[in-house]
Design a protein around this motif. Structure first.
Motif, PDB file in Angstrom:
ATOM      1  N   GLU A  84       0.824  -1.196   0.000  1.00  0.00           N
ATOM      2  CA  GLU A  84       0.000   0.000   0.000  1.00  0.00           C
ATOM      3  C   GLU A  84       0.861   1.250   0.000  1.00  0.00           C
ATOM      4  O   GLU A  84       0.546   2.246  -0.682  1.00  0.00           O
ATOM      5  CB  GLU A  84      -0.910   0.003   1.226  1.00  0.00           C
ATOM      6  N   LEU A  85       1.978   1.201   0.739  1.00  0.00           N
ATOM      7  CA  LEU A  85       2.881   2.358   0.768  1.00  0.00           C
ATOM      8  C   LEU A  85       3.520   2.567  -0.616  1.00  0.00           C
ATOM      9  O   LEU A  85       3.710   3.715  -1.048  1.00  0.00           O
ATOM     10  CB  LEU A  85       3.984   2.133   1.811  1.00  0.00           C
ATOM     11  N   SER A  86       3.819   1.494  -1.295  1.00  0.00           N
ATOM     12  CA  SER A  86       4.453   1.620  -2.620  1.00  0.00           C
ATOM     13  C   SER A  86       3.527   2.293  -3.614  1.00  0.00           C
ATOM     14  O   SER A  86       3.969   3.002  -4.528  1.00  0.00           O
ATOM     15  CB  SER A  86       4.865   0.227  -3.128  1.00  0.00           C
ATOM     16  N   ARG A  87       2.235   2.052  -3.481  1.00  0.00           N
ATOM     17  CA  ARG A  87       1.276   2.685  -4.402  1.00  0.00           C
ATOM     18  C   ARG A  87       1.225   4.208  -4.229  1.00  0.00           C
ATOM     19  O   ARG A  87       0.759   4.930  -5.087  1.00  0.00           O
ATOM     20  CB  ARG A  87      -0.118   2.096  -4.186  1.00  0.00           C
ATOM     21  N   LEU A  88       1.728   4.664  -3.109  1.00  0.00           N
ATOM     22  CA  LEU A  88       1.763   6.119  -2.884  1.00  0.00           C
ATOM     23  C   LEU A  88       2.919   6.760  -3.650  1.00  0.00           C
ATOM     24  O   LEU A  88       2.908   7.977  -3.875  1.00  0.00           O
ATOM     25  CB  LEU A  88       1.914   6.424  -1.387  1.00  0.00           C
ATOM     26  N   LEU A  89       3.927   5.951  -4.027  1.00  0.00           N
ATOM     27  CA  LEU A  89       5.120   6.487  -4.680  1.00  0.00           C
ATOM     28  C   LEU A  89       4.988   6.393  -6.192  1.00  0.00           C
ATOM     29  O   LEU A  89       4.073   5.742  -6.721  1.00  0.00           O
ATOM     30  CB  LEU A  89       6.344   5.710  -4.205  1.00  0.00           C
ATOM     31  N   ASP A  90       5.919   7.052  -6.847  1.00  0.00           N
ATOM     32  CA  ASP A  90       5.954   6.932  -8.304  1.00  0.00           C
ATOM     33  C   ASP A  90       6.333   5.504  -8.693  1.00  0.00           C
ATOM     34  O   ASP A  90       6.967   4.761  -7.925  1.00  0.00           O
ATOM     35  CB  ASP A  90       6.974   7.915  -8.884  1.00  0.00           C
ATOM     36  N   SER A  91       5.985   5.146  -9.881  1.00  0.00           N
ATOM     37  CA  SER A  91       6.229   3.753 -10.332  1.00  0.00           C
ATOM     38  C   SER A  91       7.709   3.402 -10.386  1.00  0.00           C
ATOM     39  O   SER A  91       8.094   2.239 -10.204  1.00  0.00           O
ATOM     40  CB  SER A  91       5.610   3.538 -11.714  1.00  0.00           C
ATOM     41  N   ASP A  92       8.528   4.419 -10.595  1.00  0.00           N
ATOM     42  CA  ASP A  92       9.965   4.162 -10.691  1.00  0.00           C
ATOM     43  C   ASP A  92      10.657   4.149  -9.335  1.00  0.00           C
ATOM     44  O   ASP A  92      11.849   3.835  -9.232  1.00  0.00           O
ATOM     45  CB  ASP A  92      10.643   5.209 -11.574  1.00  0.00           C
ATOM     46  N   SER A  93       9.952   4.522  -8.316  1.00  0.00           N
ATOM     47  CA  SER A  93      10.547   4.615  -6.970  1.00  0.00           C
ATOM     48  C   SER A  93      10.695   3.208  -6.367  1.00  0.00           C
ATOM     49  O   SER A  93       9.847   2.329  -6.573  1.00  0.00           O
ATOM     50  CB  SER A  93       9.681   5.479  -6.060  1.00  0.00           C
ATOM     51  N   LYS A  94      11.769   3.037  -5.579  1.00  0.00           N
ATOM     52  CA  LYS A  94      12.015   1.770  -4.910  1.00  0.00           C
ATOM     53  C   LYS A  94      11.921   1.973  -3.412  1.00  0.00           C
ATOM     54  O   LYS A  94      12.594   2.844  -2.851  1.00  0.00           O
ATOM     55  CB  LYS A  94      13.423   1.234  -5.282  1.00  0.00           C
ATOM     56  N   LEU A  95      11.050   1.187  -2.756  1.00  0.00           N
ATOM     57  CA  LEU A  95      10.819   1.326  -1.311  1.00  0.00           C
ATOM     58  C   LEU A  95      11.481   0.177  -0.564  1.00  0.00           C
ATOM     59  O   LEU A  95      11.269  -1.003  -0.910  1.00  0.00           O
ATOM     60  CB  LEU A  95       9.323   1.333  -1.011  1.00  0.00           C
TER      61      LEU A  95
END
Length: 256
Positions: A199-210
């Motif tokens: 869910e947190l990853s969906r808050l970031l841009d698609s290219d971002s790595k969490l």
């Protein structure tokens, strides 16, 4: 001479004067009243008495009339005086009432004005005291508010540990365009946040790595987020400190 003599002789024959011897000490004749004379005198006296009685009656009538008129006049004057006195008393009372009412009204207005002034003074004084107490208590109120917020948050996190994830979400929203984002958590918070990684990853841009890491040397509810251009402290304590600083700053601005 002879003619005159003859005439005098003729006159003496017609008027013969007789000279009587004068009685120097003639005895007075006593006149004895008669019955007729007595009656006349009695009638005359009765008439006189009747006349006197009539005069007396007339005088009595006049006196009674005068007395009656006098009494009536006294009675009228008495009534007039009573009426005049009643009117004077009435006018005096009305005048006294008006003066008393005017005086009472003026006293009431003065008393009301004094009361209003005192009330306004009391309100002003109470308002000044209120602001003085409030101003002196603002720091205390602010500290108590922060402590209360801290306790509420702590209680909320203890009751629902997953709530901590919302704090992390709020922190990464500001850096969602960063290419890499690394989150460091206390072990007690790690699992709850890890469970929400997708869910947190969906808050970031698609290219971002969490990435999420455990940090043993930190306190519970601390959260550090690193990205290519810096580091964010999203810990509860840090946010409360920032909140306290902001509120203190606002408080100082309000005092100016």
């Amino acid at each position: 001479m002879s003619n005159n003599y003859s005439q005098d002789t003729s006159t003496n024959k017609q008027k013969q004067i007789k000279i009587r011897p004068m009685e120097l000490f003639k005895k007075k004749e006593s006149i004895q009243p008669t019955a007729e004379t007595i009656d006349d005198e009695l009638i005359a006296k009765q008439n006189k008495l009747a006349e006197l009685n009539r005069d007396l009656d007339h005088i009595k009538h006049q006196r009674e009339t005068l007395l009656k008129n006098t009494l009536e006049k006294i009675e009228r004057e008495k009534k007039d005086w009573e009426e005049e006195k009643r009117q004077l008393i009435k006018e005096t009372k009305e005048l006294g009432s008006k003066e008393g009412f005017a005086s009472g009204k003026e006293e009431s207005l003065n008393y009301y004005a004094e009361l209003v002034t005192k009330t306004n003074d009391i309100v002003d004084s109470a308002t000044k005291d209120y602001h003085a107490v409030l101003e002196s208590s603002e720091d205390i109120i602010l500290r108590l508010a922060i402590q209360s917020a801290e306790k509420i948050i702590q209680y909320k996190l203890e009751e629902k540990p997953e709530t901590f994830v919302h704090i992390v979400k709020a922190a990464i929203k500001d850096i969602k365009e960063q290419s890499t984002i690394s989150i460091y958590l206390h072990p007690d918070n790690y699992q709850f946040v890890l469970n929400q990684k997708e869910e947190l990853s969906r808050l970031l841009d698609s290219d971002s790595k969490l990435s999420i890491y455990v940090k043993d040397d930190t306190k519970v509810n601390n959260c550090f987020i690193e990205h290519p251009f810096g580091r964010i402290d999203a810990s509860i304590d840090t946010q409360l400190k920032q909140l306290r600083a902001i509120l203190h700053e606002v408080n100082m601005e309000n005092k100016q």
